[in-house]
Design an enzyme around this catalytic site. Structure first.
Site, PDB file in Angstrom:
ATOM      1  CG  ASN A  23      -2.041  -1.109   0.960  1.00  0.00           C
ATOM      2  OD1 ASN A  23      -2.141  -1.679  -0.130  1.00  0.00           O
ATOM      3  ND2 ASN A  23      -2.808  -1.405   1.988  1.00  0.00           N
ATOM      4  NE  ARG A 121     -12.177  -0.784  -1.260  1.00  0.00           N
ATOM      5  CZ  ARG A 121     -10.991  -1.405  -1.282  1.00  0.00           C
ATOM      6  NH1 ARG A 121     -10.931  -2.655  -1.651  1.00  0.00           N
ATOM      7  NH2 ARG A 121      -9.892  -0.763  -0.981  1.00  0.00           N
ATOM      8  CG  ASP A 306      -5.887  -3.270   5.213  1.00  0.00           C
ATOM      9  OD1 ASP A 306      -5.083  -2.562   4.593  1.00  0.00           O
ATOM     10  OD2 ASP A 306      -7.112  -3.250   5.007  1.00  0.00           O
ATOM     11  NE  ARG A 398      -5.691  -7.870  -5.575  1.00  0.00           N
ATOM     12  CZ  ARG A 398      -6.716  -7.031  -5.584  1.00  0.00           C
ATOM     13  NH1 ARG A 398      -7.965  -7.513  -5.541  1.00  0.00           N
ATOM     14  NH2 ARG A 398      -6.542  -5.733  -5.614  1.00  0.00           N
TER      15      ARG A 398
HETATM   16  C1  EPZ Z   1      -6.783   1.694   1.204  1.00  0.00           C
HETATM   17  O1  EPZ Z   1      -7.957   1.476   0.437  1.00  0.00           O
HETATM   18  C2  EPZ Z   1      -6.030   0.367   1.213  1.00  0.00           C
HETATM   19  N1  EPZ Z   1      -5.658  -0.002  -0.157  1.00  0.00           N
HETATM   20  C3  EPZ Z   1      -6.911  -0.712   1.826  1.00  0.00           C
HETATM   21  O2  EPZ Z   1      -6.138  -1.906   1.887  1.00  0.00           O
HETATM   22  C4  EPZ Z   1      -7.270  -0.296   3.248  1.00  0.00           C
HETATM   23  O3  EPZ Z   1      -8.149  -1.260   3.813  1.00  0.00           O
HETATM   24  C5  EPZ Z   1      -7.956   1.079   3.224  1.00  0.00           C
HETATM   25  O4  EPZ Z   1      -7.106   2.036   2.560  1.00  0.00           O
HETATM   26  C6  EPZ Z   1      -8.257   1.591   4.618  1.00  0.00           C
HETATM   27  O5  EPZ Z   1      -7.071   1.682   5.348  1.00  0.00           O
HETATM   28  C7  EPZ Z   1      -4.564   0.554  -0.709  1.00  0.00           C
HETATM   29  O6  EPZ Z   1      -3.889   1.376  -0.102  1.00  0.00           O
HETATM   30  C8  EPZ Z   1      -4.200   0.087  -2.086  1.00  0.00           C
HETATM   31  P1  EPZ Z   1     -10.372   4.319   1.882  1.00  0.00           P
HETATM   32  P2  EPZ Z   1      -8.893   2.743   0.023  1.00  0.00           P
HETATM   33  O7  EPZ Z   1     -10.573   5.246   0.742  1.00  0.00           O
HETATM   34  O8  EPZ Z   1      -8.040   3.913  -0.273  1.00  0.00           O
HETATM   35  C9  EPZ Z   1     -15.089   4.915   2.031  1.00  0.00           C
HETATM   36  C10 EPZ Z   1      -5.656  -4.175   1.532  1.00  0.00           C
HETATM   37  O9  EPZ Z   1      -6.118  -5.200   2.046  1.00  0.00           O
HETATM   38  N2  EPZ Z   1     -14.899   5.889   0.932  1.00  0.00           N
HETATM   39  O10 EPZ Z   1      -9.627   4.786   3.084  1.00  0.00           O
HETATM   40  O11 EPZ Z   1      -9.838   2.284  -1.013  1.00  0.00           O
HETATM   41  C11 EPZ Z   1     -14.836   3.487   1.559  1.00  0.00           C
HETATM   42  O12 EPZ Z   1     -15.999   2.954   0.966  1.00  0.00           O
HETATM   43  C12 EPZ Z   1      -6.573  -3.044   1.120  1.00  0.00           C
HETATM   44  O13 EPZ Z   1      -4.426  -3.973   1.342  1.00  0.00           O
HETATM   45  C13 EPZ Z   1     -16.004   6.619   0.467  1.00  0.00           C
HETATM   46  O14 EPZ Z   1     -17.122   6.458   0.956  1.00  0.00           O
HETATM   47  O15 EPZ Z   1      -9.675   2.971   1.390  1.00  0.00           O
HETATM   48  C14 EPZ Z   1     -14.458   2.770   2.825  1.00  0.00           C
HETATM   49  O16 EPZ Z   1     -15.636   2.365   3.494  1.00  0.00           O
HETATM   50  C15 EPZ Z   1      -8.042  -3.379   1.344  1.00  0.00           C
HETATM   51  N3  EPZ Z   1     -15.833   7.506  -0.549  1.00  0.00           N
HETATM   52  C16 EPZ Z   1     -13.742   3.853   3.649  1.00  0.00           C
HETATM   53  O17 EPZ Z   1     -14.090   5.108   3.053  1.00  0.00           O
HETATM   54  C17 EPZ Z   1     -14.604   7.722  -1.125  1.00  0.00           C
HETATM   55  O18 EPZ Z   1     -14.502   8.566  -2.042  1.00  0.00           O
HETATM   56  C18 EPZ Z   1     -12.221   3.721   3.639  1.00  0.00           C
HETATM   57  O19 EPZ Z   1     -11.816   3.749   2.301  1.00  0.00           O
HETATM   58  C19 EPZ Z   1     -13.490   6.980  -0.645  1.00  0.00           C
HETATM   59  C20 EPZ Z   1     -13.660   6.073   0.389  1.00  0.00           C
END
Ligand code: EPZ
Length: 414
Positions: A23, A121, A306, A398
């Protein structure tokens, strides 16, 4: 064969050097598109998501060489502005290519990145930030097109500290005109690594600890640089929790324990004893882990989502009842039915998993549904009596570059 076979019930004993962070490397690879030069990244994990990101970079005109843990990206020809659907739909974090390609070429067309099994997401926060920076967004047949005459720095308040939205806003702000302020952004170590890389390439980024804001002043261009990818704190946490479930004692090297504070606190509460000396964590597991009465996943520096599934696999063996609340994603308990097939007793009540600890788990045929749930099944299999077959191992590949190598180094039979 798309499966893993683990012979469990053997306490772990051994040492492993933890791989580079998935990440952290993914947003930094996207950031390389902004550089009018050559970027060299070391300690890159050889995992499927990185392969996918490399293909996306190539598709916009980057020349990429990947030898062992080193990836060299020449982005001087990165003038492309559309991404092939097959890779975008394969990995939703390809959405962070938007900020980088917009920053470099002021236009991008990308398939709407789908959700996945752990949640819808959405990317509304990403798009709101782009709109504030002067980007016009249109969508047709599920293709999102973003373009702008010039990207202007803006004052962006994120309603939730979304990691991806924070990364995309940073990437769009680095070459924009004027200053971008990000209020309420994510503070994960992976964001800090991205900012460190960009500053090394000539970006002007400052974190205001007091205000909790990030200030990015647009610059003309970024120049060549090299950067060493930090360790993967989720892989480290996975192996520590594997030891807590299977028992024994392990040593992890190449780690910065200050990024694992919440995890180490939980490990202590479960009876684990650890120490940190010369860059390594030495963990000694208790005979049987203690239950955790209540734990809620939080954004950094709280307990990471995670590592939630992996914790369930440990608590399934704990003495007593535990409750784990998932507050980040709406559907991140997909591993529970698979753990219950191995003898766990876990019920889902709303956003909580209620775990009645059992003395033993039993080997079974199970199937990974997604990346971290698959890692949790490996943990349960290491502790279970007998043999476990885990299908859909491609989900695990992955994020874990050499699961067999690492688990064997830690004394597991895989
Ligand atoms: C990052 O995903 C990580 N992936 C995820 O890791 C990790 O679980 C997550 O951050 C939370 O820490 C990478 O870094 C590649 P978020 P991301 O935007 O950026 C909501 C793994 O296993 N949200 O912080 O997609 C979303 O639906 C993966 O390595 C909105 O509603 O996570 C979620 O419920 C899985 N609108 C929450 O926020 C938006 O525009 C957190 O999502 C964006 C997000």
């Amino acid at each position: 064969m798309d499966s893993i076979h683990i012979y469990g019930g053997i306490p772990l004993s051994g040492e492993v050097r933890v791989q580079g962070s998935k990440n952290a490397v993914l947003p930094i690879l996207a950031a390389a598109v902004l550089v009018d030069g050559v970027v060299t990244l070391t300690n890159c994990p050889r995992i499927a998501d990185v392969e996918c990101m490399v293909r996306l970079l190539t598709s916009v005109g980057c020349h990429v060489q990947w030898e062992n843990g080193q990836i060299r990206i020449d982005a001087r020809g990165a003038f492309g502005d559309s991404l092939p659907a097959e890779y975008v739909t394969q990995m939703r974090c390809s959405v962070i290519m938007m900020g980088a390609v917009l920053g470099r070429n002021k236009k991008i067309s990308i398939n709407y990145p789908g959700g996945c099994v752990i949640g819808k997401r959405p990317i509304d926060m990403h798009l709101q930030a782009f709109a504030r920076m002067g980007v016009s967004l249109t969508e047709k047949n599920n293709i999102l097109t973003a373009c702008t005459e010039n990207l202007c720095g803006s004052d962006v308040s994120l309603p939730f500290p979304s990691v991806g939205a924070t990364e995309n806003t940073i990437l769009a702000g680095v070459l924009a005109k004027g200053e971008t302020i990000i209020r309420g952004g994510a503070m994960e170590p992976e964001i800090q690594a991205l900012c460190q890389f960009l500053v090394r390439a000539g970006a002007d980024i400052r974190r205001d600890e007091k205000e909790g804001t990030l200030r990015i002043r647009g610059v003309e261009r970024l120049h060549s640089c090299t950067y060493d990818i930090p360790f993967d704190r989720i892989v480290a946490g996975t192996y520590l929790l594997g030891c807590m479930a299977a028992g024994g004692s392990i040593r992890l090297t190449g780690v910065d324990v200050s990024q694992l504070t919440a995890v180490m606190t939980v490990i202590e509460k479960m009876g684990g004893r650890w120490e940190y000396r010369n860059g390594g964590i030495v963990l000694k597991a208790p005979g049987r882990p203690r239950a955790i009465s209540y734990l809620k996943t939080e954004v950094y520096p709280g307990y990471p989502t995670d590592l939630q599934s992996q914790l369930l696999a440990v608590l399934a063996l704990a003495e007593g009842k535990s409750v784990v609340e998932e507050s980040i994603f709406e559907n991140r308990f997909r591993v529970v039915p698979q753990l219950n097939k191995m003898g766990a007793s876990i019920n889902i009540e709303g956003s909580c998993a209620v775990v009645q600890g059992r003395k033993d788990l039993w080997g079974a045929c199970v199937t990974a549904q997604e990346l971290r749930g698959g890692a949790a099944l490996c943990i349960a299999a290491l502790a279970a009596k007998g043999e476990t077959y885990i299908g859909n191992r491609h989900f695990i590949d992955r994020g874990y570059e050499a699961l067999e190598r690492d688990i064997r180094s830690l004394g597991g039979r895989i």
